[in-house]
Design an enzyme around this catalytic site. Structure first.
Site, PDB file in Angstrom:
ATOM      1  N   ASP A  51       0.805  -1.220   0.000  1.00 23.09           N
ATOM      2  CA  ASP A  51       0.000   0.000   0.000  1.00 23.09           C
ATOM      3  C   ASP A  51       0.841   1.275   0.000  1.00 23.09           C
ATOM      4  O   ASP A  51       0.348   2.333  -0.359  1.00 23.09           O
ATOM      5  CB  ASP A  51      -1.002   0.003   1.159  1.00 23.09           C
ATOM      6  CG  ASP A  51      -0.376  -0.338   2.503  1.00 23.09           C
ATOM      7  OD1 ASP A  51       0.850  -0.579   2.572  1.00 23.09           O
ATOM      8  OD2 ASP A  51      -1.132  -0.363   3.492  1.00 23.09           O
ATOM      9  N   ASP A 461       5.705   1.471  13.054  1.00 19.77           N
ATOM     10  CA  ASP A 461       4.968   0.214  13.271  1.00 19.77           C
ATOM     11  C   ASP A 461       5.782  -0.932  13.846  1.00 19.77           C
ATOM     12  O   ASP A 461       5.232  -1.794  14.536  1.00 19.77           O
ATOM     13  CB  ASP A 461       4.291  -0.294  11.987  1.00 19.77           C
ATOM     14  CG  ASP A 461       3.180   0.634  11.532  1.00 19.77           C
ATOM     15  OD1 ASP A 461       2.680   1.427  12.363  1.00 19.77           O
ATOM     16  OD2 ASP A 461       2.816   0.586  10.344  1.00 19.77           O
TER      17      ASP A 461
END
Ligand SMILES: *[C@@H]1O[C@H](CO)[C@@H](O)[C@H](O)[C@H]1NC(C)=O
Ligand SMILES: *[C@@H]1O[C@H](CO)[C@@H](O)[C@H](O)[C@H]1NC(C)=O
Ligand SMILES: *[C@@H]1O[C@H](CO)[C@@H](O)[C@H](O)[C@H]1NC(C)=O
Ligand SMILES: *[C@@H]1O[C@H](CO)[C@@H](O)[C@H](O)[C@H]1NC(C)=O
Ligand SMILES: *[C@@H]1O[C@H](CO)[C@@H](O)[C@H](O)[C@H]1NC(C)=O
Ligand SMILES: *[C@@H]1O[C@H](CO)[C@@H](O)[C@H](O)[C@H]1NC(C)=O
Length: 735
Positions: A51, A461
């Site tokens: 993405d 993340d």
């Protein structure tokens, strides 16, 4: 490789230095993989889309090759890949639907990229008259781009934002809207989202040709299309190559169709449904099969009642074994992701794990993360997440030529198996991390201290890493924070490192290491709710200066005492002197500030010419008071603690900068800059900025330049580290 004009840097102002570029190996991906597609006609040909980090091609040894490293700051949105299609007729053809956001975070319209060599190079086949959202909600549905298996000049693309279905007759060069589709997908997740992120219609979710309805050389008559609409029919079929459409009769209207996959030998269309748009949501859903000839649906949802607390995403059929199908939960957040397999067309299912006696789970697999040892459960060492199978499992595929070969994407990696049929014989398979070569992380900051490990990273993340060996995946990620925002070392005591986290995982968002990042202690001088931004460590490691990212201004703490406010603008760039412990620097607007009392008070030392927005302050690790500043007005150098600056000629704008080992013993450090020096790119100067060589090239352009961190290596002349937003870390060496 041949690149279209739009992919070439506008001007090449100065000498090009030949560099070799490699990823610093983190291994295992490190981000969401929304789509994996096998070519149905050529054995072993498969692609994965991400993405935020472009597209990869599968190699025969299970590793992946990146295909979109030509993406630079002028076309950064190409790293958002909303759909891909690999041609079943001419298998060397590959198409990507690219664009990052449909809101104003991405100013550009989307485009269709085309390759005629399996992704070795691409051209822009068409610029679309609307935006494409590779990093938008619903990006794991699909694929919404499809090639006619009997007439491969024909493509369909299902758009977002209410733009509906588009068709091309000329291999993607020109597109016209198919206005006969009765519903373009009207559901929006949150109509009131002020960011215009969750209030845009996901639109069309998949386009699936039924090859059995046609023959080679003419357009395939039957096409299925799913759309994201609630409370109405949302799967449609055309029997006339897309001219007219009708809703499938008797379909459910409660959930959204995520995948529609044909099982040709059975004459069935399998459908996975979720009540969420994905990839994060979904608390109910269903799996159906649709008998194409009979025109009837059967509910084959694997579980019901209290066992059904998720929707369904990834859906695979085994083309070599009709009736064998698999489906992934979207999302089983606890205790782990779930996958179901059926060998009787969904009449009965078996799970990937089951409760033996609560809380003991029986796992019908063995697990290996040897290619990315940091991955496993608790992969950011927060001790809150025991998931092994994964989450956000929107893609699940079985190799059409090999019933034993499964791959699926998660929020963090790709897992797969090479003994999948053991599920049926022993109900136990080997599950492994299979994302080697995929580097999808968003890098927040990099440091290369003068001793100890050559690189430490602050990563989105997955925390960050000590990179002991640039070519080997690290064993563990840094603890405490899922996202580390900034990191700095103390110049005189470089084993001392400070790091800041970006959120609520732990209360204290400042963490300190005294052993080069091997172990970390929370700094109890920092208080909960304060996070993010930039940190600077004084030269002797006693004082932390912190420009917060949480709206708490600039703070200072000495000897881990409570942080206290410092009178500096909230947006200040900050840095420590690397030699003189009493000195910190800051810059905001056109003003350059110095503190001579370990950051307690700052005074304006000088004004930076032509500058409204300073970006970074970098200090010579060997010489006190030797300071560089990058800004929207150029690049500036001071050798007197910022009292005076010289403007570096020819640099009209500069972002990240770094200093590295000198070309000659005792010489001035090499200066690296992400900058506009007659052209936007990455440059090195071996003479304190008098002359520059460009070090990036047409095949390595690192995406959007403005937020990419950069660091020189103080021990290896010429070596530079560049962090990207979605393609991990690169290191470059003089070729
Ligand atoms: C995007 O396409 C629309 C429709 O053709 C056009 O009006 C708009 O100017 C385009 N936007 C950009 C940034 O090119
Ligand atoms: C779909 O519509 C129904 C009826 O209005 C509503 O109860 C449900 O919450 C909606 N689903 C979603 C995902 O918004
Ligand atoms: C659909 O109907 C046909 C004919 O009645 C039947 O043979 C078939 O099994 C049905 N298919 C499904 C998926 O229920
Ligand atoms: C599956 O195999 C693995 C590895 O041999 C073993 O650890 C695990 O217990 C097995 N699972 C079951 C349910 O037998
Ligand atoms: C360090 O900075 C302080 C404050 O500016 C100054 O007084 C001192 O001379 C500096 N020390 C060195 C070694 O440059
Ligand atoms: C000032 O900055 C602008 C860009 O912001 C640049 O075009 C111009 O050349 C700069 N002027 C000087 C004197 O550096």
């Amino acid at each position: 490789m041949i690149l279209p004009l739009s992919f070439l840097a506008a001007a090449l102002p100065c000498v090009l230095a030949a560099y070799t570029w490699k990823n610093v190996k983190i291994g295992g991906g490190g981000g969401f993989v929304p789509g994996i597609v096998f070519n149905p006609s050529e054995e072993g040909l498969a692609f994965a889309r991400t993405d935020i980090g472009g597209v990869y091609r599968l190699n025969s040894d299970d590793s992946w090759t990146p295909l979109t490293d030509f993406v630079g700051t002028d076309n950064w949105n190409v790293w958002g890949v909303d759909a891909l299609a690999t041609d079943p007729v001419e298998t060397e053809r590959l198409y990507l639907a690219v664009g990052m956001y449909t809101n104003d975070w991405d100013p550009n319209n989307g485009s269709i990229l085309r390759s005629t060599n399996k992704g070795d190079s691409f051209e822009v086949a068409a610029t679309l008259p609307f935006k494409v959202g590779g990093n938008m909600p619903g990006r794991g549905t699909g694929e919404r781009l499809a090639i006619d298996p009997h007439s491969n000049n024909i493509l369909f693309f299902g758009a977002r934002s209410g733009n509906g279905l588009y068709k091309s007759n000329d291999y993607g060069s020109t597109w016209t809207q198919v206005d006969s589709l009765p519903d373009v997908g009207t559901y929006v997740f949150d109509p009131n989202d002020a960011n215009n992120y969750n209030n845009d219609a996901v639109g069309v979710t998949f386009v699936t040709f039924d090859a059995s309805s046609g023959e080679s050389g003419s357009a395939t008559p039957r096409i299925f299309v799913g759309v994201m609409s609630n409370g109405t029919d949302n799967v449609f079929v055309s029997e006339d190559s897309g001219s007219s459409w009708s809703a499938l009769p008797g379909q459910q209207q409660t959930y959204f169709p995520h995948k529609g996959v044909i099982s040709p030998d059975e004459g069935l269309l399998y459908l996975s449904y979720s009540d969420g748009v994905g990839p994060y949501d979904g608390v109910l859903g269903a799996v159906y099969k649709y008998d194409i000839a009979g025109g009837n649906f059967t509910d084959i949802t694997p579980v019901s009642g209290s066992d059904l607390y998720f929707g369904f995403g990834g859906l695979a059929v085994d083309l070599k074994s009709p009736g064998t199908i698999m489906v992934a939960a979207l999302n089983s957040w606890w205790p782990d992701g779930q996958i179901y397999r059926s060998t009787d067309s969904g009449a009965t299912w078996s799970p990937f794990w089951a409760w033996v006696s609560y809380p003991t789970m029986e796992k019908y697999y063995s697990y290996s993360d040897s290619l990315a040892p940091w991955l496993g459960p608790n992969y950011v060492d927060l001790s809150v997440d025991n998931k092994q199978i994964g989450w956000m499992m929107e893609c699940l595929v079985i190799n059409p030529f090999d019933s034993d070969h499964m791959l699926y994407g998660t929020g963090a990696t790709i897992y797969g198996s090479h003994d999948l049929t053991r599920w049926d014989s022993e109900h136990n398979i080997s599950l492994s991390s299979m994302a080697d070569g995929i580097e999808e992380t968003a890098i927040q900051a990099l440091i290369s201290p003068p001793s100890g490990p050559s690189l430490l990273s602050a990563v989105g993340d997955i925390g960050g890493f000590v990179h002991e060996d640039l070519d080997t995946a690290p064993a563990a990620s840094l603890p405490d924070y899922s996202t580390s925002a900034s990191i700095d070392y103390a110049g005189n005591k470089p084993t001392n490192i400070v790091r800041v986290g970006n959120g609520g995982d732990t209360e204290q968002q400042i963490s300190i290491s005294t052993d080069s990042g091997a172990s970390w202690s929370l700094d109890y001088g920092s208080s909960s709710g304060v996070y993010g931004g930039k940190v600077a460590f004084s030269a002797d490691a006693d004082t932390v200066l912190w420009r917060t990212g949480s709206g708490n201004g600039v703070l200072r703490s000495q000897n881990t005492n409570a942080f206290a406010a410092v009178d500096l603008p909230d947006d200040a760039a900050i840095a420590s002197d690397k030699k003189n412990n009493t000195v910190f620097y800051a810059a905001s607007g056109s003003s350059f500030y110095i503190s001579e009392d370990t950051g307690s008070t700052f005074t304006v030392a000088s004004e930076l010419t032509n500058t409204t927005a300073p970006v970074q302050i970098v200090v010579n690790p060997d010489v006190a008071g030797d300071v560089w500043v990058s800004s929207d007005g150029g690049l500036f150098h001071s050798t007197d603690y910022g009292a005076t600056f010289s403007t570096i000629d020819g640099v009209t704008q500069a972002w990240s900068i770094g200093l590295g080992a000198a070309a000659t013993d005792g010489g001035y450090p090499a200066v690296f800059a992400a900058a506009n020096i007659g052209g936007v790119g990455y440059y090195r100067s071996d003479d304190e900025g008098a002359t520059w060589e460009q070090i990036d090239d047409a095949e390595h352009r690192f995406g959007a330049i403005s937020a990419n961190p950069l660091s020189g290596d103080p021990r290896v002349f010429g070596r530079v580290y560049i962090g990207t937003n979605g393609r991990g870390i690169f290191y470059g060496d003089i070729a």
